[in-house]
Scaffold this motif. Sequence first.
Motif, PDB file in Angstrom:
ATOM      1  N   LEU A 117     -41.117  31.338  -1.040  1.00  0.00           N
ATOM      2  CA  LEU A 117     -41.423  31.262  -2.435  1.00  0.00           C
ATOM      3  C   LEU A 117     -40.444  31.204  -3.642  1.00  0.00           C
ATOM      4  O   LEU A 117     -40.557  30.280  -4.453  1.00  0.00           O
ATOM      5  N   GLN A 118     -39.182  31.550  -3.250  1.00  0.00           N
ATOM      6  CA  GLN A 118     -38.130  31.599  -4.150  1.00  0.00           C
ATOM      7  C   GLN A 118     -37.370  30.064  -4.228  1.00  0.00           C
ATOM      8  O   GLN A 118     -37.351  29.529  -5.091  1.00  0.00           O
ATOM      9  N   LEU A 119     -37.346  29.633  -2.753  1.00  0.00           N
ATOM     10  CA  LEU A 119     -36.660  28.269  -2.580  1.00  0.00           C
ATOM     11  C   LEU A 119     -37.709  26.959  -2.877  1.00  0.00           C
ATOM     12  O   LEU A 119     -37.071  26.048  -3.472  1.00  0.00           O
ATOM     13  N   ASN A 120     -38.907  27.092  -2.378  1.00  0.00           N
ATOM     14  CA  ASN A 120     -39.914  26.021  -2.799  1.00  0.00           C
ATOM     15  C   ASN A 120     -40.361  26.096  -4.311  1.00  0.00           C
ATOM     16  O   ASN A 120     -40.425  25.002  -4.732  1.00  0.00           O
ATOM     17  N   ASN A 121     -40.302  27.248  -5.015  1.00  0.00           N
ATOM     18  CA  ASN A 121     -40.817  27.166  -6.285  1.00  0.00           C
ATOM     19  C   ASN A 121     -39.836  27.657  -7.388  1.00  0.00           C
ATOM     20  O   ASN A 121     -39.393  26.761  -8.327  1.00  0.00           O
ATOM     21  N   GLN A 122     -39.240  28.923  -7.367  1.00  0.00           N
ATOM     22  CA  GLN A 122     -38.153  29.385  -8.156  1.00  0.00           C
ATOM     23  C   GLN A 122     -36.928  28.577  -8.380  1.00  0.00           C
ATOM     24  O   GLN A 122     -36.524  28.413  -9.518  1.00  0.00           O
ATOM     25  N   VAL A 123     -36.264  28.282  -7.456  1.00  0.00           N
ATOM     26  CA  VAL A 123     -35.120  27.451  -7.591  1.00  0.00           C
ATOM     27  C   VAL A 123     -35.415  26.074  -8.218  1.00  0.00           C
ATOM     28  O   VAL A 123     -34.702  25.621  -9.122  1.00  0.00           O
TER      29      VAL A 123
END
Length: 289
Positions: A117-123
């Motif tokens: 979730l962090q890598l695919n979206n937040q970053v």
Amino acid sequence: MTKSPTSHAAAEWVLITGGSHGIGLALARECQRQGLGVAIVALPDAHLATARRLLTQAGLPPACFLGLDLTAPQAIDRVVDWVAEEHIALHYLINNAGFGRGGLFEHTPWAEYRTMLQLNNQVMVELIHRLLPQLKATRGGILNMSSMEATLPLPYKTVYTGTKGMVYNFSLALREEFRYHGVSVSVLCPGPVITNEDGLRRVEAQGARARLLVTMPEDIAPEAIRGMLAGKAVIVPGRLVRLLIGVCYLTPRPLRMRILERLFSRYRDTPPTPSTAPPAALQSSAVNT
């Protein structure tokens, strides 16, 4: 729209996350063919060393490299500082870093979902937010990596297709906002792409039907970069993939979802298997299998 640099100093620059191998490296090489300087952000591993050798050969537009785990604290701060330190006049941003996994929802550890979730979206969202002033100044463009699976919510790939659906919808909505800034936003939706050994194993496990759709990173990169440079909204490489998406749209949703569940039903009785690498190590290239 082909760009031909007169000198390295005059080159327009594109920042590519996860650009050290797989789809990201193929996109970087295609950008250089189009005359763009490439700024690569990827994990500091052997893939990055290989990318450095491939992208810094004589006669190519300039390339620079930052080894960094994008999920680490203050990672985006470091990227922004690095762009300034290297005096990069950023024209394009390609948010490629990401990864996915298939299987029963409960079989994947929460830590891996959190990183996904962090890598695919937040970053992706934070990089666009922080680098927007530069992109507005150069009236540049953004290419976000989604997947054909963004339009086909898949049972047994629930979190991955959820993150790619977010990328797809976010990109189209942002495109309308940024229209008034002179910044184009494109979203790339490839079918299955072999980016690593884990992806190859999954395609082989799905049998002949998956192999009909599968492509290699080098197959999709030219259409992806041409679409980005032209400011195209949605880029779906491959006629067969486009046909499949169209057929699925015409199929009533309950029937479509039941068919998709059947296609991936082998996961029902598959025991959990540990990841072959820590979640952060999967970020160097978007996984679309």
